[in-house]
Design a protein around this motif. Structure first.
Motif, PDB file in Angstrom:
ATOM      1  N   ASN A  15      38.812  37.668  57.359  1.00  0.00           N
ATOM      2  CA  ASN A  15      37.820  38.641  56.870  1.00  0.00           C
ATOM      3  C   ASN A  15      38.186  40.066  57.291  1.00  0.00           C
ATOM      4  O   ASN A  15      38.087  40.996  56.488  1.00  0.00           O
ATOM      5  N   THR A  16      38.612  40.234  58.527  1.00  0.00           N
ATOM      6  CA  THR A  16      39.002  41.553  59.021  1.00  0.00           C
ATOM      7  C   THR A  16      40.199  42.081  58.243  1.00  0.00           C
ATOM      8  O   THR A  16      40.221  43.237  57.814  1.00  0.00           O
ATOM      9  N   THR A  17      41.179  41.225  58.060  1.00  0.00           N
ATOM     10  CA  THR A  17      42.381  41.621  57.309  1.00  0.00           C
ATOM     11  C   THR A  17      42.022  41.963  55.868  1.00  0.00           C
ATOM     12  O   THR A  17      42.482  42.964  55.312  1.00  0.00           O
ATOM     13  N   THR A  18      41.181  41.139  55.261  1.00  0.00           N
ATOM     14  CA  THR A  18      40.758  41.380  53.879  1.00  0.00           C
ATOM     15  C   THR A  18      40.030  42.713  53.764  1.00  0.00           C
ATOM     16  O   THR A  18      40.284  43.494  52.837  1.00  0.00           O
ATOM     17  N   ASN A  19      39.130  42.985  54.677  1.00  0.00           N
ATOM     18  CA  ASN A  19      38.387  44.249  54.650  1.00  0.00           C
ATOM     19  C   ASN A  19      39.320  45.447  54.860  1.00  0.00           C
ATOM     20  O   ASN A  19      39.157  46.488  54.219  1.00  0.00           O
ATOM     21  N   THR A  20      40.291  45.288  55.747  1.00  0.00           N
ATOM     22  CA  THR A  20      41.260  46.356  55.989  1.00  0.00           C
ATOM     23  C   THR A  20      42.083  46.623  54.735  1.00  0.00           C
ATOM     24  O   THR A  20      42.272  47.772  54.324  1.00  0.00           O
ATOM     25  N   VAL A  21      42.571  45.551  54.115  1.00  0.00           N
ATOM     26  CA  VAL A  21      43.364  45.685  52.887  1.00  0.00           C
ATOM     27  C   VAL A  21      42.517  46.311  51.777  1.00  0.00           C
ATOM     28  O   VAL A  21      42.983  47.196  51.042  1.00  0.00           O
ATOM     29  N   LEU A  22      41.269  45.880  51.659  1.00  0.00           N
ATOM     30  CA  LEU A  22      40.374  46.439  50.654  1.00  0.00           C
ATOM     31  C   LEU A  22      40.160  47.931  50.889  1.00  0.00           C
ATOM     32  O   LEU A  22      40.205  48.730  49.946  1.00  0.00           O
TER      33      LEU A  22
ATOM     34  N   LEU B 144      42.190  50.041  52.487  1.00  0.00           N
ATOM     35  CA  LEU B 144      43.443  50.755  52.190  1.00  0.00           C
ATOM     36  C   LEU B 144      43.688  50.842  50.686  1.00  0.00           C
ATOM     37  O   LEU B 144      44.136  51.870  50.173  1.00  0.00           O
ATOM     38  N   THR B 145      43.378  49.767  49.992  1.00  0.00           N
ATOM     39  CA  THR B 145      43.554  49.754  48.536  1.00  0.00           C
ATOM     40  C   THR B 145      42.624  50.766  47.876  1.00  0.00           C
ATOM     41  O   THR B 145      43.016  51.480  46.947  1.00  0.00           O
ATOM     42  N   THR B 146      41.406  50.836  48.360  1.00  0.00           N
ATOM     43  CA  THR B 146      40.443  51.807  47.821  1.00  0.00           C
ATOM     44  C   THR B 146      40.926  53.229  48.054  1.00  0.00           C
ATOM     45  O   THR B 146      40.855  54.077  47.157  1.00  0.00           O
ATOM     46  N   LYS B 147      41.438  53.504  49.259  1.00  0.00           N
ATOM     47  CA  LYS B 147      41.967  54.840  49.558  1.00  0.00           C
ATOM     48  C   LYS B 147      43.154  55.167  48.663  1.00  0.00           C
ATOM     49  O   LYS B 147      43.255  56.271  48.121  1.00  0.00           O
ATOM     50  N   ALA B 148      44.057  54.212  48.501  1.00  0.00           N
ATOM     51  CA  ALA B 148      45.227  54.424  47.651  1.00  0.00           C
ATOM     52  C   ALA B 148      44.799  54.672  46.204  1.00  0.00           C
ATOM     53  O   ALA B 148      45.349  55.544  45.518  1.00  0.00           O
ATOM     54  N   ASN B 149      43.814  53.932  45.734  1.00  0.00           N
ATOM     55  CA  ASN B 149      43.308  54.105  44.380  1.00  0.00           C
ATOM     56  C   ASN B 149      42.691  55.494  44.208  1.00  0.00           C
ATOM     57  O   ASN B 149      42.922  56.164  43.192  1.00  0.00           O
ATOM     58  N   ASN B 150      41.921  55.933  45.185  1.00  0.00           N
ATOM     59  CA  ASN B 150      41.314  57.265  45.114  1.00  0.00           C
ATOM     60  C   ASN B 150      42.375  58.360  45.087  1.00  0.00           C
ATOM     61  O   ASN B 150      42.254  59.332  44.339  1.00  0.00           O
ATOM     62  N   ILE B 151      43.410  58.198  45.892  1.00  0.00           N
ATOM     63  CA  ILE B 151      44.509  59.176  45.899  1.00  0.00           C
ATOM     64  C   ILE B 151      45.195  59.200  44.531  1.00  0.00           C
ATOM     65  O   ILE B 151      45.479  60.263  43.980  1.00  0.00           O
ATOM     66  N   ALA B 152      45.426  58.027  43.981  1.00  0.00           N
ATOM     67  CA  ALA B 152      46.075  57.940  42.665  1.00  0.00           C
ATOM     68  C   ALA B 152      45.213  58.596  41.589  1.00  0.00           C
ATOM     69  O   ALA B 152      45.718  59.327  40.730  1.00  0.00           O
ATOM     70  N   LEU B 153      43.919  58.363  41.633  1.00  0.00           N
ATOM     71  CA  LEU B 153      43.014  58.968  40.651  1.00  0.00           C
ATOM     72  C   LEU B 153      42.993  60.488  40.772  1.00  0.00           C
ATOM     73  O   LEU B 153      43.041  61.208  39.767  1.00  0.00           O
TER      74      LEU B 153
END
Length: 91
Positions: free
Chosen positions: A15-22, A24-33
Motif C-alpha cells: 500500500n505504501t509503495t502503491t501510494n508513493t508510485v501514485l 509520483l505518477t500524478t506529479k509527473a502527469n501534472n508536469i507533462a500537462l
C-alpha cells in the motif's frame, strides 16, 4: 500468528509503495500537462505572429503589384497614343 503479521506487513508495504508510485505518477502527469500547455501556448503565439507577418507581406505585395499594373497600363496607353498618332499621320 507470525504469518498474519507478515501478511499485514507485506500489505502495508504494498500500500505504501502503491501510494508513493501514485503520487509520483500524478506529479509527473501534472508536469507533462503544464509543459504541454506552455508549448501549445507558445506555438499559438508564434503562429499568430507568423500570420500577421504574412498578412503584411501580402498587403505590400499587392501594393507593388498594383503599382506595376498601373505602370504597364500607362505604358500601353502611351504606346497606343503614339501608334494612333503615327497611323493618323501615315494616312
Amino acid at each position: 500468528m507470525a504469518s498474519t503479521k507478515t501478511k499485514k506487513a507485506k500489505a502495508t508495504l504494498i500500500n505504501t509503495t502503491t501510494n508513493t508510485v501514485l503520487g509520483l505518477t500524478t506529479k509527473a502527469n501534472n508536469i507533462a500537462l503544464k509543459t504541454t500547455e506552455k508549448v501549445l501556448t507558445k506555438s499559438i503565439d508564434l503562429t499568430e505572429k507568423g500570420i500577421g507577418l504574412s498578412s503584411k507581406v501580402v498587403k505590400k505585395g499587392l501594393k507593388v503589384s498594383a503599382k506595376n499594373q498601373n505602370l504597364v497600363f500607362d505604358t500601353l496607353e502611351t504606346v497606343k497614343d503614339k501608334a494612333v498618332k503615327f497611323l493618323v499621320k501615315s494616312k
